[in-house]
Design a protein around this motif. Structure first.
Motif, PDB file in Angstrom:
ATOM      1  N   ARG A 112       5.550  18.565 -38.920  1.00 30.15           N
ATOM      2  CA  ARG A 112       5.941  17.197 -38.594  1.00 30.15           C
ATOM      3  C   ARG A 112       4.927  16.533 -37.652  1.00 30.15           C
ATOM      4  NH1 ARG A 112       8.148  14.197 -40.470  1.00 30.15           N
ATOM      5  NH2 ARG A 112       9.920  13.488 -39.262  1.00 30.15           N
ATOM      6  N   PRO A 113       4.913  15.199 -37.608  1.00 28.42           N
ATOM      7  CA  PRO A 113       4.020  14.489 -36.690  1.00 28.42           C
ATOM      8  C   PRO A 113       4.309  14.835 -35.228  1.00 28.42           C
ATOM      9  CG  PRO A 113       4.913  13.001 -38.345  1.00 28.42           C
ATOM     10  CD  PRO A 113       5.671  14.283 -38.477  1.00 28.42           C
ATOM     11  N   ASP A 114       3.279  14.743 -34.405  1.00 26.89           N
ATOM     12  CA  ASP A 114       3.465  14.988 -32.976  1.00 26.89           C
ATOM     13  C   ASP A 114       4.457  13.994 -32.385  1.00 26.89           C
ATOM     14  OD1 ASP A 114       2.669  16.323 -30.477  1.00 26.89           O
ATOM     15  OD2 ASP A 114       1.899  14.337 -29.965  1.00 26.89           O
ATOM     16  N   LYS A 115       4.361  12.761 -32.817  1.00 30.52           N
ATOM     17  CA  LYS A 115       5.333  11.720 -32.445  1.00 30.52           C
ATOM     18  C   LYS A 115       5.131  10.549 -33.381  1.00 30.52           C
ATOM     19  CE  LYS A 115       3.692  11.319 -28.181  1.00 30.52           C
ATOM     20  NZ  LYS A 115       2.352  11.990 -28.122  1.00 30.52           N
ATOM     21  N   GLU A 116       6.145   9.705 -33.499  1.00 27.33           N
ATOM     22  CA  GLU A 116       6.071   8.536 -34.373  1.00 27.33           C
ATOM     23  C   GLU A 116       6.656   7.327 -33.664  1.00 27.33           C
ATOM     24  OE1 GLU A 116       6.881   9.726 -38.839  1.00 27.33           O
ATOM     25  OE2 GLU A 116       8.311  10.752 -37.530  1.00 27.33           O
ATOM     26  N   LEU A 117       5.925   6.206 -33.708  1.00 26.79           N
ATOM     27  CA  LEU A 117       6.456   4.952 -33.182  1.00 26.79           C
ATOM     28  C   LEU A 117       7.636   4.519 -34.043  1.00 26.79           C
ATOM     29  CD1 LEU A 117       5.935   2.594 -31.118  1.00 26.79           C
ATOM     30  CD2 LEU A 117       4.694   1.458 -32.987  1.00 26.79           C
ATOM     31  N   LYS A 118       8.771   4.250 -33.395  1.00 29.50           N
ATOM     32  CA  LYS A 118       9.971   3.843 -34.123  1.00 29.50           C
ATOM     33  C   LYS A 118      10.558   2.536 -33.592  1.00 29.50           C
ATOM     34  CE  LYS A 118      10.261   7.320 -37.009  1.00 29.50           C
ATOM     35  NZ  LYS A 118      10.134   7.124 -38.480  1.00 29.50           N
ATOM     36  N   GLY A 119       9.934   1.960 -32.587  1.00 34.35           N
ATOM     37  CA  GLY A 119      10.421   0.696 -32.056  1.00 34.35           C
ATOM     38  C   GLY A 119       9.526   0.208 -30.938  1.00 34.35           C
ATOM     39  N   PHE A 120       9.500  -1.090 -30.725  1.00 36.22           N
ATOM     40  CA  PHE A 120       8.802  -1.675 -29.581  1.00 36.22           C
ATOM     41  C   PHE A 120       9.389  -3.054 -29.296  1.00 36.22           C
ATOM     42  CE2 PHE A 120       6.183  -2.691 -33.322  1.00 36.22           C
ATOM     43  CZ  PHE A 120       6.060  -4.067 -33.225  1.00 36.22           C
ATOM     44  N   GLU A 121       9.262  -3.478 -28.072  1.00 35.53           N
ATOM     45  CA  GLU A 121       9.718  -4.813 -27.685  1.00 35.53           C
ATOM     46  C   GLU A 121       8.791  -5.360 -26.613  1.00 35.53           C
ATOM     47  OE1 GLU A 121      13.552  -7.189 -25.733  1.00 35.53           O
ATOM     48  OE2 GLU A 121      13.798  -5.138 -26.472  1.00 35.53           O
ATOM     49  N   LYS A 122       8.343  -6.585 -26.810  1.00 29.76           N
ATOM     50  CA  LYS A 122       7.494  -7.237 -25.820  1.00 29.76           C
ATOM     51  C   LYS A 122       8.373  -8.084 -24.911  1.00 29.76           C
ATOM     52  CE  LYS A 122       2.844  -8.987 -25.452  1.00 29.76           C
ATOM     53  NZ  LYS A 122       1.612  -9.309 -26.210  1.00 29.76           N
ATOM     54  N   ILE A 123       8.297  -7.803 -23.601  1.00 26.93           N
ATOM     55  CA  ILE A 123       9.129  -8.505 -22.634  1.00 26.93           C
ATOM     56  C   ILE A 123       8.236  -9.197 -21.608  1.00 26.93           C
ATOM     57  CG2 ILE A 123      11.055  -6.902 -22.904  1.00 26.93           C
ATOM     58  CD1 ILE A 123      10.175  -5.573 -20.269  1.00 26.93           C
ATOM     59  N   GLU A 124       8.790 -10.194 -20.946  1.00 34.89           N
ATOM     60  CA  GLU A 124       8.079 -10.878 -19.863  1.00 34.89           C
ATOM     61  C   GLU A 124       8.902 -10.757 -18.590  1.00 34.89           C
ATOM     62  OE1 GLU A 124       5.402 -14.826 -19.393  1.00 34.89           O
ATOM     63  OE2 GLU A 124       7.402 -15.161 -20.235  1.00 34.89           O
ATOM     64  N   LEU A 125       8.254 -10.341 -17.518  1.00 33.45           N
ATOM     65  CA  LEU A 125       8.932 -10.157 -16.243  1.00 33.45           C
ATOM     66  C   LEU A 125       8.234 -10.961 -15.147  1.00 33.45           C
ATOM     67  CD1 LEU A 125       9.539  -6.284 -16.241  1.00 33.45           C
ATOM     68  CD2 LEU A 125      11.187  -8.079 -16.784  1.00 33.45           C
ATOM     69  N   ASN A 126       9.039 -11.684 -14.391  1.00 32.98           N
ATOM     70  CA  ASN A 126       8.520 -12.354 -13.205  1.00 32.98           C
ATOM     71  C   ASN A 126       8.198 -11.321 -12.124  1.00 32.98           C
ATOM     72  OD1 ASN A 126       8.795 -15.079 -14.163  1.00 32.98           O
ATOM     73  ND2 ASN A 126      11.006 -14.896 -13.833  1.00 32.98           N
ATOM     74  N   ALA A 127       7.454 -11.738 -11.134  1.00 26.43           N
ATOM     75  CA  ALA A 127       7.152 -10.858 -10.015  1.00 26.43           C
ATOM     76  C   ALA A 127       8.456 -10.334  -9.410  1.00 26.43           C
ATOM     77  CB  ALA A 127       6.341 -11.599  -8.966  1.00 26.43           C
ATOM     78  N   GLY A 128       8.558  -9.026  -9.261  1.00 31.32           N
ATOM     79  CA  GLY A 128       9.735  -8.413  -8.665  1.00 31.32           C
ATOM     80  C   GLY A 128      10.921  -8.264  -9.584  1.00 31.32           C
ATOM     81  N   GLU A 129      10.831  -8.761 -10.800  1.00 32.12           N
ATOM     82  CA  GLU A 129      11.955  -8.708 -11.735  1.00 32.12           C
ATOM     83  C   GLU A 129      11.993  -7.368 -12.465  1.00 32.12           C
ATOM     84  OE1 GLU A 129      13.768 -11.249 -15.552  1.00 32.12           O
ATOM     85  OE2 GLU A 129      11.763 -11.690 -14.772  1.00 32.12           O
ATOM     86  N   SER A 130      13.184  -6.951 -12.851  1.00 32.75           N
ATOM     87  CA  SER A 130      13.346  -5.749 -13.667  1.00 32.75           C
ATOM     88  C   SER A 130      14.253  -6.058 -14.851  1.00 32.75           C
ATOM     89  CB  SER A 130      13.915  -4.591 -12.842  1.00 32.75           C
ATOM     90  OG  SER A 130      15.223  -4.905 -12.387  1.00 32.75           O
ATOM     91  N   LYS A 131      14.135  -5.234 -15.875  1.00 28.59           N
ATOM     92  CA  LYS A 131      14.933  -5.451 -17.080  1.00 28.59           C
ATOM     93  C   LYS A 131      15.182  -4.106 -17.751  1.00 28.59           C
ATOM     94  CE  LYS A 131      15.005  -7.964 -21.492  1.00 28.59           C
ATOM     95  NZ  LYS A 131      14.298  -8.942 -22.364  1.00 28.59           N
ATOM     96  N   THR A 132      16.384  -3.964 -18.295  1.00 28.00           N
ATOM     97  CA  THR A 132      16.706  -2.773 -19.075  1.00 28.00           C
ATOM     98  C   THR A 132      16.474  -3.087 -20.551  1.00 28.00           C
ATOM     99  OG1 THR A 132      18.332  -1.991 -17.474  1.00 28.00           O
ATOM    100  CG2 THR A 132      18.498  -1.132 -19.716  1.00 28.00           C
ATOM    101  N   VAL A 133      15.650  -2.270 -21.184  1.00 30.04           N
ATOM    102  CA  VAL A 133      15.290  -2.455 -22.590  1.00 30.04           C
ATOM    103  C   VAL A 133      15.938  -1.345 -23.406  1.00 30.04           C
ATOM    104  CG1 VAL A 133      13.397  -2.645 -24.241  1.00 30.04           C
ATOM    105  CG2 VAL A 133      13.109  -3.501 -21.904  1.00 30.04           C
ATOM    106  N   SER A 134      16.617  -1.735 -24.477  1.00 27.51           N
ATOM    107  CA  SER A 134      17.366  -0.763 -25.276  1.00 27.51           C
ATOM    108  C   SER A 134      16.870  -0.740 -26.718  1.00 27.51           C
ATOM    109  CB  SER A 134      18.861  -1.101 -25.271  1.00 27.51           C
ATOM    110  OG  SER A 134      19.381  -1.077 -23.953  1.00 27.51           O
ATOM    111  N   PHE A 135      16.954   0.429 -27.319  1.00 30.01           N
ATOM    112  CA  PHE A 135      16.605   0.611 -28.724  1.00 30.01           C
ATOM    113  C   PHE A 135      17.704   1.410 -29.410  1.00 30.01           C
ATOM    114  CE2 PHE A 135      12.551   0.362 -26.456  1.00 30.01           C
ATOM    115  CZ  PHE A 135      11.862  -0.581 -27.192  1.00 30.01           C
ATOM    116  N   LYS A 136      17.904   1.160 -30.684  1.00 33.61           N
ATOM    117  CA  LYS A 136      18.824   1.955 -31.481  1.00 33.61           C
ATOM    118  C   LYS A 136      18.057   3.041 -32.228  1.00 33.61           C
ATOM    119  CE  LYS A 136      22.629  -1.281 -32.254  1.00 33.61           C
ATOM    120  NZ  LYS A 136      23.441  -1.991 -33.268  1.00 33.61           N
ATOM    121  N   ILE A 137      18.669   4.191 -32.333  1.00 36.25           N
ATOM    122  CA  ILE A 137      18.136   5.278 -33.154  1.00 36.25           C
ATOM    123  C   ILE A 137      19.109   5.491 -34.301  1.00 36.25           C
ATOM    124  CG2 ILE A 137      17.494   7.713 -33.252  1.00 36.25           C
ATOM    125  CD1 ILE A 137      16.828   7.555 -30.291  1.00 36.25           C
ATOM    126  N   THR A 138      18.626   5.310 -35.519  1.00 39.90           N
ATOM    127  CA  THR A 138      19.464   5.471 -36.704  1.00 39.90           C
ATOM    128  C   THR A 138      19.027   6.708 -37.481  1.00 39.90           C
ATOM    129  OG1 THR A 138      18.026   4.185 -38.151  1.00 39.90           O
ATOM    130  CG2 THR A 138      19.646   2.957 -36.843  1.00 39.90           C
TER     131      THR A 138
END
Length: 753
Positions: A687-713
């Motif tokens: 099997r492959p060493d790893k495979e890209l299965k999702g990505f999301e481009k986000i924008e954060l202000n200075a000092g801001e944080s965000k929780t990013v979620s992905f589904k695995i099907t």
């Protein structure tokens, strides 16, 4: 008596015709497309049908003179008597308004000079936007892939579709849906990178954009896409165009097919182009299992398949799999190729071949149905002409030009930034040298447009990389005086920006007749490394801007430069966008769509190779890539933490959610691409060493944080097993969330039966 009998018979025939409610008129727009196709097809002679299976290039004699008159060669006039499937690149070298006028006249001539008034498809391509004069010039596909922003790519190709239709075009022999994993290959920049998932997302976005999400086809605002080259064209041995392709069936199914399948099923591409090459000895242009079995029977493709340039005939004289030109034509027809691109020695033989083998006409009808269907979908029978006033306001609209800049800014990759060399201070009084073989005539002006008068620039190209001949460019001898001059300019400057890499002469498509474009090495050509070392010795801030169309092994640059911006091949505003990044107006957010090797000896070398490929390195070479897939720095400092998974177990009928918190620990507003990779720890096949299965481009202000979620099907975890059937295997999996394929947090889950 005879006269009365004739009148009586004529009356009977006339009344029968008027009373036949079943007779359908293909010009009746109230009928369904299939009904219109079936109403028209029986009217065509065999020769007219075959004409609907051929495309010729406008350079054989379809021109527009300085007085705005249509000029057709005798050869073109003869061809158009029977109608034609289409014409490639009519009006490509004139401005958009002139092209629209020319194509209106050309279309009018075609419609009025074949018996049934069948319009032609006018066909273009798109590598930097529409490949024609006076259109918005975007970055190349591999450049836009670096944005990791499918929505942005769809907007870009929406402009391509609109500007092409405004010129009077109807189809586009783009996008490239194959993977590019060998930087020796001269056409690398035409595709979207090395990864299956990233390429799939980009191809879907490109096709939806250029086709106006399919809705733009019939209303005349967009053009149809032709995804190419089916299949595995980028996997040629030695990275050499036209070479053989040897690829395992498992890799073909799991890694090469998915972008094409998505092009058909999700994006509804109108066309597919077959591959120049073979697959394990079977020429793609004569492969019914590929072009009919997979494409149509498995995936349900209903559009047309077009040959690549002259490639049906090449089954005989190049691939040597057909005994005669007629055999080549038969092979292409049986395999499922509907349109012959350019050749005079393949489908041109079909009318004579049908006389000996009448059963071939059924296959001809099959292809003609697909071509006519496409023309009806595009609305060409009802609205074949372009509104010239719309061209004047729609082409190169302000919003399109701004989009080109936006795409640039999201695609530039910050590979290295030692000691926070970048961004430079735009308000500080400094003198900056813009030097090197990739400096353009307008580079200095574009940099000046970004900053105040406090910053002074001096620009000097110094030397060329090749003699810049079109067919087979040659390397130039080292110019010591030019190098000395560049170093002297650098000495009198406060900071140096070197523009290095490659250009359209060092990476391009290789044609027949000794037109070369592939390379046997991937080191930067000419004395570029020497220039870097000599400028570095001055002890001043050294920034390298890489411009290129293929991955380069930039070991010296990576070691010596204080900062590196990888720009691939940007839009017409590329140097302005680069300056905006250098001076901190925008933080870079691009990510590598390929792995950057240290040496050509590592090839093949993509991040998703099988795990066993990474067990041993090479003597005298540091392990790993120079820069990994997905890598790209920012002026912000992003911190990943708190990776979570919704359940440590899943089944074939359930899904998991995995999340990570990303915090901007800086005072800079910036964008980041959060990437999800999955690894199957134990499989029934390697099997492959790893495979890209999702990505999301986000924008954060200075000092801001965000929780990013992905589904695995469970669909994500399927692969082709030992018996060559798709399987979903129970066992342990690792999921990785991070900023690149080499920098991530991880957690695990178990798939249970």
């Amino acid at each position: 008596m005879r006269k009365l009998l004739f009148i009586a018979l004529l009356s009977i025939f006339t009344s029968c015709g008027k009373g036949d409610s079943k007779a359908k008129d293909y010009k009746d727009a109230s009928l369904s497309i299939d009904e219109r196709v079936e109403a028209l097809l029986p009217k065509l002679s065999l020769e007219e049908k075959v004409a609907q299976m051929r495309i010729f290039h406008a350079t054989i004699g379809a021109k527009y003179d300085n007085n705005g008159n249509l000029k057709l060669s005798d050869k073109v006039i003869e061809k158009l008597k029977l109608g034609i499937a289409g014409i490639k690149n009519p009006g490509e070298h004139i401005d958009a308004v002139s092209a629209a006028k020319f194509n209106n006249k050309l279309q009018k001539y075609i419609i009025e000079n074949n018996r049934w008034g069948i319009p032609a498809l006018f066909v273009t391509e798109s590598y930097n936007g529409v490949d024609a004069e006076g259109c918005t010039k975007f970055g190349r596909p591999i450049t836009s892939a670096a944005s990791f922003n499918p929505a942005l790519v769809q907007r870009q190709w929406d402009v391509v579709g609109r500007e092409a239709r405004l010129r009077g075009m109807h189809m586009c022999h783009s996008p490239e849906a194959d993977l590019v994993r060998d930087p020796r290959f001269g056409r690398m920049s035409e595709a979207f990178g090395e990864d299956t998932y990233l390429t799939t997302q980009m191809v879907k976005s490109a096709i939806k954009g250029v086709q106006g999400d399919y809705e733009g086809l019939g209303n005349g605002t967009h053009i149809g896409a032709v995804a190419k080259h089916f299949a595995a064209y980028g996997q040629v041995l030695g990275g050499s165009n036209f070479a053989a392709i040897e690829i395992s069936p498992r890799t073909l199914i799991d890694e090469i097919y998915p972008p094409f399948e998505a092009a058909v099923k999700d994006a509804k591409t109108l066309g597919i182009m077959a591959s120049h090459g073979d697959i394990n000895g079977v020429a793609s242009h004569g492969n019914p299992e590929l072009l009919t079995g997979v494409l149509r029977d498995q995936w349900g493709f209903e559009g047309y398949v077009v040959s690549d340039s002259n490639d049906i005939a090449r089954l005989h004289y190049f691939m040597n799999v057909a005994e005669t030109p007629e055999d080549a034509a038969r092979m292409g027809l049986v395999a499922g190729i509907d349109i012959d691109l350019y050749a005079e020695d393949s489908y041109a033989y079909l009318p004579e071949m049908v006389k000996k083998n009448p059963e071939l006409e059924e296959l001809i009808d099959r292809s003609v149905r697909r071509v006519l269907r496409t023309k009806f979908i595009l609305g060409l029978f009802d609205n074949p002409y372009i509104d010239i006033e719309a061209v004047k306001t729609g082409n190169r609209a302000k919003a399109s030009l701004e989009l080109a800049k936006e795409s640039d800014l999201e695609s530039i990759i910050l590979l290295k930034n030692e000691n926070n060399t970048l961004p430079l201070d735009a308000n500080k009084s400094t003198k900056i040298a813009l030097l090197g073989p990739l400096v353009r005539e307008n580079t200095k002006a574009m940099f000046e447009s970004v900053v105040t008068d406090n910053v002074k620039f001096v620009a000097e190209k110094g030397f060329h990389l090749t003699d810049e001949t079109g067919g087979a460019p040659k390397l130039l001898e080292r110019d010591g005086k030019a190098l000395d001059n560049l170093v002297n300019i650098a000495k009198s400057s406060d900071a140096i920006v070197l523009f290095l890499g490659g250009d359209e002469f060092t990476s391009k498509e290789a044609f027949f007749n000794n037109a070369l474009g592939d390379r046997a090495t991937i080191d930067p050509v000419g004395p570029q490394d020497e220039l870097v070392e000599r400028v570095k010795a001055l002890g001043k801030p050294l920034i390298v801007v890489l411009k290129h169309r293929r991955t380069l092994s930039i070991n010296t640059i990576a070691d010596q430069a204080d900062a590196i911006l990888d720009t691939w091949d940007l839009s017409e505003f590329g140097d302005e966008s680069t300056a905006r990044i250098i001076f901190g107006e925008v933080s870079p957010s691009g990510k590598l769509p390929v792995t950057v090797p240290r040496s050509i000896g590592q090839i093949p070398f993509h991040y998703s190779m099988k795990e066993i490929n990474y067990k041993k390195g090479y003597l005298f070479l540091k392990d790993g890539p120079l820069f990994p897939f997905g890598h790209g720095l920012s002026y912000a400092n992003f911190e990943y933490s708190d990776i979570k998974i919704s359940n440590p177990e899943m089944t074939a009928d359930t899904e998991l959610e995995v999340s990570v918190t990303v915090a901007n620990k800086s005072n800079v507003k910036a964008k980041e691409v959060v990437q999800m990779y999955v690894k199957d720890e134990i499989g029934s096949v390697t099997r492959p060493d790893k495979e890209l299965k999702g990505f999301e481009k986000i924008e954060l202000n200075a000092g801001e944080s965000k929780t990013v979620s992905f589904k695995i099907t469970s669909k994500m975890l399927e692969f082709t097993g030992v018996t060559m059937e798709k399987v979903l295997e129970a066992g342990d999996y690792t999921v990785m969330l991070g900023t690149s394929s080499n920098d991530y947090l991880e957690t695990t889950f178990k798939l249970k039966k």
